[in-house]
Design an enzyme around this catalytic site. Structure first.
Site, PDB file in Angstrom:
ATOM      1  N   ASP A 144      -2.465   6.093  -3.410  1.00 35.00           N
ATOM      2  CA  ASP A 144      -1.315   5.474  -2.770  1.00 35.00           C
ATOM      3  C   ASP A 144      -0.821   4.330  -3.651  1.00 35.00           C
ATOM      4  O   ASP A 144      -1.282   4.148  -4.772  1.00 35.00           O
ATOM      5  CB  ASP A 144      -1.671   5.001  -1.357  1.00 35.00           C
ATOM      6  CG  ASP A 144      -2.802   3.978  -1.352  1.00 35.00           C
ATOM      7  OD1 ASP A 144      -3.589   3.959  -2.308  1.00 35.00           O
ATOM      8  OD2 ASP A 144      -2.891   3.196  -0.391  1.00 35.00           O
ATOM      9  N   ASP A 159      -1.203   1.141  -3.846  1.00 37.51           N
ATOM     10  CA  ASP A 159      -2.115   0.131  -4.398  1.00 37.51           C
ATOM     11  C   ASP A 159      -3.470   0.700  -4.779  1.00 37.51           C
ATOM     12  O   ASP A 159      -4.391  -0.039  -5.113  1.00 37.51           O
ATOM     13  CB  ASP A 159      -2.289  -1.038  -3.427  1.00 37.51           C
ATOM     14  CG  ASP A 159      -3.037  -0.675  -2.155  1.00 37.51           C
ATOM     15  OD1 ASP A 159      -3.081   0.515  -1.807  1.00 37.51           O
ATOM     16  OD2 ASP A 159      -3.577  -1.590  -1.502  1.00 37.51           O
ATOM     17  N   ASP A 217      -6.015   2.053  -3.294  1.00 41.33           N
ATOM     18  CA  ASP A 217      -7.281   1.937  -2.570  1.00 41.33           C
ATOM     19  C   ASP A 217      -7.595   3.221  -1.808  1.00 41.33           C
ATOM     20  O   ASP A 217      -8.641   3.335  -1.175  1.00 41.33           O
ATOM     21  CB  ASP A 217      -7.304   0.719  -1.637  1.00 41.33           C
ATOM     22  CG  ASP A 217      -6.245   0.749  -0.545  1.00 41.33           C
ATOM     23  OD1 ASP A 217      -5.436   1.700  -0.514  1.00 41.33           O
ATOM     24  OD2 ASP A 217      -6.212  -0.198   0.266  1.00 41.33           O
ATOM     25  N   SER A 230       0.816  -1.208   0.000  1.00 41.86           N
ATOM     26  CA  SER A 230       0.000   0.000   0.000  1.00 41.86           C
ATOM     27  C   SER A 230       0.858   1.271   0.000  1.00 41.86           C
ATOM     28  O   SER A 230       1.638   1.495  -0.905  1.00 41.86           O
ATOM     29  CB  SER A 230      -0.958  -0.048   1.190  1.00 41.86           C
ATOM     30  OG  SER A 230      -1.897   0.977   1.152  1.00 41.86           O
TER      31      SER A 230
END
Length: 445
Positions: free
Chosen positions: A240, A242, A244, A102
């Site tokens: 960010d 990833d 999400d 992340s």
């Protein structure tokens, strides 16, 4: 004994704590726990990753673990975490695996596992997988019973069609700068926003495996602010590693955080009749200003512990339609089983077009109380938070604040940090109290 799984999967420095051996064992254990044998179907796991260099190694190990248990590995390549959750359901897979840390720095990596339908696992399922990792492999299939490795050529296209539904009106006339953090959003986010009609200026969208989150993305907004001001864009969006998460910057370069985005979307969904039970779900980290804005609008707020999994659990239990975190991790169940930064971005821009109002005006529905957050590095985050002197320092700060603010002390779910957060009517008071408590915490590191 410390749990193998944290608040967001298994994380650590790649090749140190998170080794290829552990990744293989996790793939194998997930296959044994989650893949259900059937007489007329092959068992399948969807596997994706962000662009970190270590992701290549860990993906290979997870694939080996999954296929060693007779489960086919369907590789979807570099895609956002919410894409893996969605594709797990779309491909009718037994489970999904996302390899990403992340917003963490590049040396870190992580493994997140989604169950059937793309839902995050509960504690019981995670603990069972951890037990299987510890116990080692059992009897494994041979010959034709070994799983195969497949590549899903249409994964990106499927995901983009899915998120495109979040744009409830054409975004023609909107110019947006999108900071992709050199991460999983680098291809998907610009494509999604352009498909919806926006004019897109993409920055930090050239991942090389080493530059993910490096001074960019949702944890480093200065570059995005500068790009918005330089280009005269209507807004900026930051994801960010990833994708999400989504944070925003208005046309004047002012940051619009996850709390303000939640308020903006809650009011929009209340107006359209989409806000189930007239309720928003937020964590204890959300600013008091969010609660005041929602109270004024007659919207209830359900508060959970920190972590999107707790937001998701509360939302599923109450069948709520909007929830999220101050960090920009927002969940809209109508568009996915987990937070999706691209969906959030599309909904924010849709609201701007629908109302004809700039982002600054929409975000002004919430007045943020001064909030100071200090992260203190420690060796044992749980022991430190329970220390009597730390508890006394917190109690003293609470007494000084009274009902004009609040203090929150919590261990990080992913790092050896203790987070000290103080809100007060003025920033000086918040900072002084936060420093005082942080110094006490630091004395126990």
């Amino acid at each position: 004994m410390q749990r193998l799984f944290g608040t967001d999967g298994v994380r650590g420095v790649a090749n140190r704590e998170l080794t290829g051996e552990l990744a293989l064992a996790l793939g194998s254990a997930a296959a044994r726990r989650l893949a259900l044998a059937g007489p007329a179907r092959r068992r399948v796991a969807v596997i994706g990753r962000d662009p970190r260099a270590s992701g290549e190694m860990l993906e290979a190990a997870v694939v080996a673990g999954v296929t060693s248990e007779g489960v086919d590995a369907l590789r979807v390549g570099i895609l956002p975490t919410p894409a893996i959750a969605y594709l797990t359901q779309a491909y009718d897979a037994d489970f999904g695996v996302m390899i990403s840390a992340s917003h963490n720095p590049m040396p870190d990596n992580g493994i997140k596992i989604f169950g059937p339908g793309g839902h995050k696992l509960g504690d019981d399922a995670e603990d069972r997988i951890a037990e299987l990792v510890a116990s080692g492999p059992g009897a494994r299939p041979v010959g034709a019973g070994i799983g195969r490795v497949l590549d899903a050529e249409d994964a990106m296209e499927r995901y983009l069609r899915h998120v495109g539904k979040a744009a409830v009106t054409p975004l023609d006339g909107v110019t947006v700068v999108v900071d992709c953090a050199h991460g999983a959003a680098s291809v998907a986010a610009p494509l999604a926003y352009r498909a919806a009609g926006a004019t897109v200026i993409a920055i930090n969208a050239e991942p090389n495996g080493l530059n993910i989150n490096d001074g960019c993305g949702s944890t480093h907004l200065d570059g995005l602010r500068e790009a918005v001001l330089a280009s005269g864009a209507d807004l900026g969006l930051a994801h960010d590693g990833d994708a999400d998460r989504c944070l925003a910057v208005d046309a004047a370069g002012q940051v619009v955080d996850g709390d303000a985005i939640m308020v903006l979307l809650a009011l929009a969904m209340q107006e359209s009749g989409e806000l189930a039970s007239n309720t928003l779900v937020a964590t204890v980290m959300s600013n008091l200003g969010l609660h005041l804005a929602m109270r004024e609008a007659g919207i209830a707020v359900r508060t959970t512990g920190v972590g999107d999994r707790y937001v998701l659990e509360e939302m599923r239990a109450g069948e709520f339609s909007l929830g999220g975190e101050q960090s920009g991790h927002l969940v809209l169940p109508a568009f996915g089983t987990t937070g999706d930064g691209i969906v959030t971005g599309l909904r924010v821009m849709s609201r701007m077009v629908q109302t004809g109002r700039p982002l600054a005006e929409l975000a002004g529905a919430m007045r943020t109380l001064p909030q100071v957050l200090i992260n203190v590095e420690v060796t044992d985050k749980v022991t430190v938070t329970r220390a009597p002197s730390v508890q006394s320092a917190v109690a003293a700060a609470e007494a000084e604040l009274g009902d004009t603010g609040r203090i929150l002390l919590r261990p990080s779910g992913t790092e050896q940090l203790v987070r000290v957060m103080v809100e007060a009517a003025d920033e000086d008071t918040a900072r002084q109290l936060a420093i005082r408590v942080a110094e006490t915490v630091s004395g126990h590191r």
